[in-house]
Each structure stands twice: as C-alpha cells, then as structure tokens.
Design a protein around this motif. Structure first.
Motif, PDB file in Angstrom:
ATOM      1  N   MET A 114      10.201  -4.480  55.437  1.00 44.22           N
ATOM      2  CA  MET A 114      11.186  -4.516  54.367  1.00 44.22           C
ATOM      3  C   MET A 114      12.581  -4.813  54.915  1.00 44.22           C
ATOM      4  SD  MET A 114      12.881  -1.649  51.998  1.00 44.22           S
ATOM      5  CE  MET A 114      14.148  -1.653  53.259  1.00 44.22           C
ATOM      6  N   THR A 115      12.925  -4.168  56.019  1.00 44.22           N
ATOM      7  CA  THR A 115      14.232  -4.401  56.631  1.00 44.22           C
ATOM      8  C   THR A 115      14.361  -5.856  57.092  1.00 44.22           C
ATOM      9  OG1 THR A 115      14.284  -2.102  57.392  1.00 44.22           O
ATOM     10  CG2 THR A 115      15.811  -3.639  58.440  1.00 44.22           C
ATOM     11  N   SER A 116      13.323  -6.368  57.724  1.00 43.83           N
ATOM     12  CA  SER A 116      13.343  -7.760  58.171  1.00 43.83           C
ATOM     13  C   SER A 116      13.485  -8.714  56.997  1.00 43.83           C
ATOM     14  CB  SER A 116      12.050  -8.077  58.948  1.00 43.83           C
ATOM     15  OG  SER A 116      11.875  -7.192  60.030  1.00 43.83           O
ATOM     16  N   SER A 117      12.775  -8.426  55.918  1.00 45.28           N
ATOM     17  CA  SER A 117      12.847  -9.279  54.740  1.00 45.28           C
ATOM     18  C   SER A 117      14.228  -9.224  54.094  1.00 45.28           C
ATOM     19  CB  SER A 117      11.773  -8.857  53.725  1.00 45.28           C
ATOM     20  OG  SER A 117      11.845  -9.631  52.552  1.00 45.28           O
ATOM     21  N   LEU A 118      14.792  -8.024  53.996  1.00 45.96           N
ATOM     22  CA  LEU A 118      16.135  -7.893  53.426  1.00 45.96           C
ATOM     23  C   LEU A 118      17.141  -8.756  54.180  1.00 45.96           C
ATOM     24  CD1 LEU A 118      16.728  -4.112  52.571  1.00 45.96           C
ATOM     25  CD2 LEU A 118      16.660  -6.040  50.986  1.00 45.96           C
ATOM     26  N   VAL A 119      17.048  -8.718  55.508  1.00 47.47           N
ATOM     27  CA  VAL A 119      17.997  -9.479  56.322  1.00 47.47           C
ATOM     28  C   VAL A 119      17.726 -10.979  56.211  1.00 47.47           C
ATOM     29  CG1 VAL A 119      18.782  -9.920  58.671  1.00 47.47           C
ATOM     30  CG2 VAL A 119      18.347  -7.563  57.933  1.00 47.47           C
ATOM     31  N   ILE A 120      16.485 -11.386  56.476  1.00 45.52           N
ATOM     32  CA  ILE A 120      16.177 -12.818  56.565  1.00 45.52           C
ATOM     33  C   ILE A 120      16.228 -13.493  55.193  1.00 45.52           C
ATOM     34  CG2 ILE A 120      14.399 -14.491  57.184  1.00 45.52           C
ATOM     35  CD1 ILE A 120      13.541 -12.578  59.411  1.00 45.52           C
ATOM     36  N   HIS A 121      15.581 -12.897  54.189  1.00 42.95           N
ATOM     37  CA  HIS A 121      15.625 -13.504  52.862  1.00 42.95           C
ATOM     38  C   HIS A 121      17.013 -13.377  52.237  1.00 42.95           C
ATOM     39  CE1 HIS A 121      11.063 -12.923  52.838  1.00 42.95           C
ATOM     40  NE2 HIS A 121      11.281 -14.218  52.822  1.00 42.95           N
ATOM     41  N   GLY A 122      17.693 -12.271  52.538  1.00 42.12           N
ATOM     42  CA  GLY A 122      19.023 -12.081  51.972  1.00 42.12           C
ATOM     43  C   GLY A 122      20.026 -13.118  52.459  1.00 42.12           C
ATOM     44  N   ILE A 123      20.024 -13.387  53.765  1.00 44.71           N
ATOM     45  CA  ILE A 123      21.027 -14.300  54.303  1.00 44.71           C
ATOM     46  C   ILE A 123      20.673 -15.768  54.056  1.00 44.71           C
ATOM     47  CG2 ILE A 123      21.702 -12.650  56.071  1.00 44.71           C
ATOM     48  CD1 ILE A 123      20.163 -14.263  58.124  1.00 44.71           C
ATOM     49  N   THR A 124      19.409 -16.048  53.694  1.00 45.92           N
ATOM     50  CA  THR A 124      19.031 -17.450  53.442  1.00 45.92           C
ATOM     51  C   THR A 124      19.068 -17.820  51.968  1.00 45.92           C
ATOM     52  OG1 THR A 124      16.674 -16.828  53.383  1.00 45.92           O
ATOM     53  CG2 THR A 124      17.570 -17.583  55.497  1.00 45.92           C
ATOM     54  N   ALA A 125      19.167 -16.839  51.069  1.00 46.60           N
ATOM     55  CA  ALA A 125      19.063 -17.123  49.633  1.00 46.60           C
ATOM     56  C   ALA A 125      20.149 -18.083  49.151  1.00 46.60           C
ATOM     57  CB  ALA A 125      19.103 -15.817  48.836  1.00 46.60           C
ATOM     58  N   ALA A 126      21.422 -17.732  49.369  1.00 45.22           N
ATOM     59  CA  ALA A 126      22.512 -18.573  48.872  1.00 45.22           C
ATOM     60  C   ALA A 126      22.553 -19.944  49.556  1.00 45.22           C
ATOM     61  CB  ALA A 126      23.848 -17.845  49.033  1.00 45.22           C
ATOM     62  N   PRO A 127      22.440 -20.030  50.900  1.00 50.95           N
ATOM     63  CA  PRO A 127      22.457 -21.363  51.526  1.00 50.95           C
ATOM     64  C   PRO A 127      21.319 -22.269  51.056  1.00 50.95           C
ATOM     65  CG  PRO A 127      22.859 -19.666  53.174  1.00 50.95           C
ATOM     66  CD  PRO A 127      22.472 -18.959  51.915  1.00 50.95           C
ATOM     67  N   VAL A 128      20.110 -21.726  50.902  1.00 50.62           N
ATOM     68  CA  VAL A 128      18.986 -22.545  50.454  1.00 50.62           C
ATOM     69  C   VAL A 128      19.206 -23.013  49.020  1.00 50.62           C
ATOM     70  CG1 VAL A 128      16.530 -22.503  49.859  1.00 50.62           C
ATOM     71  CG2 VAL A 128      17.303 -21.573  52.045  1.00 50.62           C
ATOM     72  N   ALA A 129      19.709 -22.121  48.164  1.00 49.73           N
ATOM     73  CA  ALA A 129      19.974 -22.498  46.771  1.00 49.73           C
ATOM     74  C   ALA A 129      21.014 -23.613  46.695  1.00 49.73           C
ATOM     75  CB  ALA A 129      20.430 -21.272  45.976  1.00 49.73           C
ATOM     76  N   LYS A 130      22.082 -23.486  47.473  1.00 49.07           N
ATOM     77  CA  LYS A 130      23.124 -24.515  47.456  1.00 49.07           C
ATOM     78  C   LYS A 130      22.592 -25.841  47.999  1.00 49.07           C
ATOM     79  CE  LYS A 130      26.914 -21.174  47.961  1.00 49.07           C
ATOM     80  NZ  LYS A 130      27.981 -20.660  48.867  1.00 49.07           N
ATOM     81  N   TYR A 131      21.786 -25.775  49.052  1.00 46.96           N
ATOM     82  CA  TYR A 131      21.217 -27.004  49.599  1.00 46.96           C
ATOM     83  C   TYR A 131      20.322 -27.692  48.577  1.00 46.96           C
ATOM     84  CZ  TYR A 131      18.342 -30.148  52.388  1.00 46.96           C
ATOM     85  OH  TYR A 131      17.682 -31.258  52.853  1.00 46.96           O
ATOM     86  N   TYR A 132      19.490 -26.923  47.913  1.00 42.26           N
ATOM     87  CA  TYR A 132      18.600 -27.504  46.911  1.00 42.26           C
ATOM     88  C   TYR A 132      19.418 -28.134  45.782  1.00 42.26           C
ATOM     89  CZ  TYR A 132      14.929 -28.113  43.451  1.00 42.26           C
ATOM     90  OH  TYR A 132      14.053 -28.655  42.541  1.00 42.26           O
ATOM     91  N   GLY A 133      20.499 -27.441  45.372  1.00 41.45           N
ATOM     92  CA  GLY A 133      21.340 -27.975  44.300  1.00 41.45           C
ATOM     93  C   GLY A 133      21.994 -29.293  44.692  1.00 41.45           C
ATOM     94  N   ARG A 134      22.458 -29.383  45.937  1.00 38.00           N
ATOM     95  CA  ARG A 134      23.083 -30.623  46.405  1.00 38.00           C
ATOM     96  C   ARG A 134      22.073 -31.747  46.538  1.00 38.00           C
ATOM     97  NH1 ARG A 134      25.587 -27.105  50.128  1.00 38.00           N
ATOM     98  NH2 ARG A 134      24.170 -27.886  51.758  1.00 38.00           N
ATOM     99  N   ARG A 135      20.885 -31.426  47.038  1.00 39.70           N
ATOM    100  CA  ARG A 135      19.890 -32.456  47.358  1.00 39.70           C
ATOM    101  C   ARG A 135      19.092 -32.893  46.140  1.00 39.70           C
ATOM    102  NH1 ARG A 135      16.886 -33.804  52.060  1.00 39.70           N
ATOM    103  NH2 ARG A 135      15.845 -35.780  51.549  1.00 39.70           N
TER     104      ARG A 135
END
Length: 404
Positions: A381-402
């Motif tokens: 859970m801790t690993s997921s909170l960190v990894i999924h948490g820090i990638t959520a906004a950058p991935v969303a913005k990348y998808y929106g741009r692309r």
C-alpha cells in the motif's frame, strides 16, 4: 485521552488544509492520501507523539475504520458515475471482474511464492488482499481538474466502477484460503453456500432493496413536501451507514452492499437532487478518507518491513509491475472502454493498492492470526501510494497533450 485529542486535532487540520488546497494538489505529484499517510508516519513512528499500541485492539480499530472509509467512498462512486453506467457497460465490467480479478489474484500469489518463504495458503491470502483496485486511492486519481480535463470519461468511469465492485468481490478470494485453514474438509461447501450465496448474493439483494426503497421514499417525501434541505443533505451518508450496519448484522458482504445500495438509490433520483447528492458525498469522502491514511501511517510495521530484507521491495515492485498491467493488456480486446492501447496502458498501470488491502489484511489477521499478510499489504500500500500518487498528474497531463 491525550492521544485521542492529538489525533482528532491532527485529522481536522489535515482535512481542512488539504481541502483548501485541493485544486493545487491535484496538479502536483502530491496526492491527498499520500500527504495524510506521510503525516501519520511523522507523528507516529518518527516523532512518537501518538502510540496506537496504547489503544487496545488497534487492529480491530483499523479494520472498522477501513470498512467505514470504503463504505463512504463506494457510495460516493455510485453517485458520481453516470446514472446507468454500470448497466450499459456490464459486459466490460464482467470481463474485468470475472476474468481479470482472478488472474490478478493468481499472479500476485505466484509472485509472493517466488519472493517470500511462505506456504501456498499464505500466498493466496496475501494475493487476494491486494488484488482489488482501491476505490479510495483511485478516486484521487480520476477526480479533480487535471483528471477531468485530460483523461477520457470512459477510462475514469470504468476504473471507478471496477474499483467499487471488486472491493466486495475480493471477499470470496480472501475467504477461500481462510476456510481451508480452518477446515479443509468443509471449506468448499462453506465457501459456496456461506460466502458466495449468502455473503455475496444476499449483499447484492439487500443493497438493491435498500437503495430502491430509500430512493422511492425520498421521491415520495419530496412530492408531499415532507422533507427540507438540511434533511436531504444527510440522506446519502445515512444510507451508507444503514447499508454497512445492516449488511454486517446479517453476515453479508457489507462493502458490496453499500455500492449496490448507492447504484439502486441513484436510479430513483436525478437532476438537481443527484447533483446535490454527489457534492455532499464528495465532501464527506474527504472527511472520512484522509484520517484513515493518517491511522495507517501511525501503525505501519517498520521493523517487520526490515525483517523482509530485499525480498520486501522486490515483491512490491514485482506486484506493482505485473499484477495488473499484463492482465489488462491481455483482456483489452474484450473491454470496449479500454480497447485503445494508450487507455489500456493507463488502466493497466493505475490499479492502486490502498484501504481495501488494509481491510482485508485485518480480516486475515483476525481470522487466522497471520500478521505477515498485514506486513506485506502495508508495504504494498505504501509503495502504491508513492508510485501511483506521484505518476497520476504527469501521466494525465501527458495523455491530454498527446491524445486530448
């Protein structure tokens, strides 16, 4: 008493501050659950201001806090989804849940056997505990300005619906190895009759009945002008508590019952009422979900993590990489909302592990006394909170741009 007042003030301040900065946080790599969890770690294991060991049965406290949090979150998802989304996308959800969920369970269990020196039953219990997509963490990924501006609705709504349903449907997978430990001779019959037929099927029937009756009663009360605005604003929260309590008293899957209640209730209301329900429930979500992450942060078993050695991080990375993404890519031709490769990649990556894993790990600990499942689940859970948490906004913005 001092611990309680410190925790109360801490929870209130956290919800207040994060609520005031929610728009800003949604655009950064710092998710609200991650911040709340970090705060719990600081005031607990790091600074020692609060000691959960002094509370008595802290495992039971965490289990019930997780159950309440899941209930509130699932009701929020039920009211946030488009009104007939679950029915219109029944085929896709069936594929994800009937085929994808068991595959994720087996993949995780296999990785556990590969990384840890444990038996098959322990591996199956752990795999079942962390296989469901967490609705609390996933809500922080698919809601907010960044997500709604950049991510397609078919991705966000399907992920939310999957996370809501598989939380309840993970129970049979958790209970099967537990029953095998208790009595291997009668495990299969108990699983089929008590778990599947009673806990799952009756939970669905109970939720459908409660939601239908509550929605019908609300419409009748409004038509006869028997209800005012303040009474209406607490309807969905009261309905959440009713479904959780009634489901537990009847020995059913109360988590699943809440979501079905919300869906059934949602079919009876609409328009202005539906919008107001969603706003109220989202506010309630913030109040209930953040404190449970503080509580988990207070209770994380640091020393037991260290005892795992390198196998702990290896298991965490292996599960996050392989538990979900290969399964979703394999099934994507049969999942219309996720059929496009970019969407399938996002859906395969964003399957966070969170409060649901905590709840089931506590269930395993209570039923079998096996604390290793909690140790590993808290690490995941801790690993997921960190990894999924820090990638959520950058991935969303990348998808929106692309692709936006």
């Amino acid at each position: 008493m001092n611990d309680f007042n410190i925790a109360l003030a801490l929870a209130g301040a956290t919800v207040l501050l994060i609520g005031m900065m929610s728009r800003l946080l949604n655009r950064t790599i710092l998710s609200p659950p991650l911040l709340a969890f970090t705060l719990g770690v600081l005031v607990g294991p790091v600074l020692g201001l609060i000691d959960p060991q002094a509370w008595g049965n802290n495992f039971l406290i965490l289990e019930e806090a997780a159950r309440l949090t899941l209930g509130v979150s699932l009701m929020g998802i039920a009211l946030r989804l488009p009104q007939r989304f679950v029915f219109d996308n029944a085929r896709a959800l069936t594929v994800i849940l009937a085929i994808g969920l068991p595959l994720m369970w087996l993949v995780t269990s296999g990785l556990t056997l590969g990384f840890l020196d444990v038996g098959l039953i322990t591996a199956l219990m752990f795999g079942a505990s962390v296989c469901p997509t967490d609705p609390v963490v996933s809500s922080s990924i698919v809601t907010g300005g960044v997500a709604s501006d950049n991510l397609p609705g078919r991705f966000r709504h399907t992920l939310s619906a999957e996370a809501a349903i598989n939380d309840g449907l993970a129970l049979p997978f958790v209970m099967l190895p537990i029953l095998l430990i208790k009595s291997a001779d009668t495990a299969l019959s108990q699983w089929l009759i008590h778990v599947l037929l009673w806990e799952v099927v009756v939970a669905v029937a109970l939720g459908a009945l409660l939601g239908y009756l509550a929605g019908t009663a609300l419409r009748a009360a409004e038509a006869r002008e028997l209800i005012d605005q303040p009474s209406f604003l607490v309807t969905t929260l009261a309905l959440t508590f009713l479904a959780l309590g009634a489901g537990k008293l009847l020995g059913t899957d109360s988590i699943l019952a809440v979501f079905v209640t919300g869906i059934a209730f949602d079919q009876q209301v609409g328009g202005k009422e539906r919008s107001e329900e969603g706003n109220v429930q989202e506010a309630v979500n913030l109040l209930f979900t953040l404190p449970v992450f503080i509580l988990v942060g207070l209770m994380i078993p640091w020393s037991r993590w260290l005892d795992l050695g390198w196998t702990g991080p290896g298991l965490a990375l292996g599960v996050l990489a392989l538990r979900r993404l290969p399964v979703i890519l394999l099934l994507r031709p049969a999942i219309p909302p996720w059929r496009e490769l970019p969407v399938a990649l996002m859906a395969g990556w964003f399957g966070p592990i969170g409060v649901a894993a905590v709840f089931y790990a506590m269930l395993v600990q209570r039923e079998t006394g096996n604390e290793l499942v909690w140790v590993c689940a808290s690490l995941l859970m801790t690993s997921s909170l960190v990894i999924h948490g820090i990638t959520a906004a950058p991935v969303a913005k990348y998808y929106g741009r692309r692709y936006g």
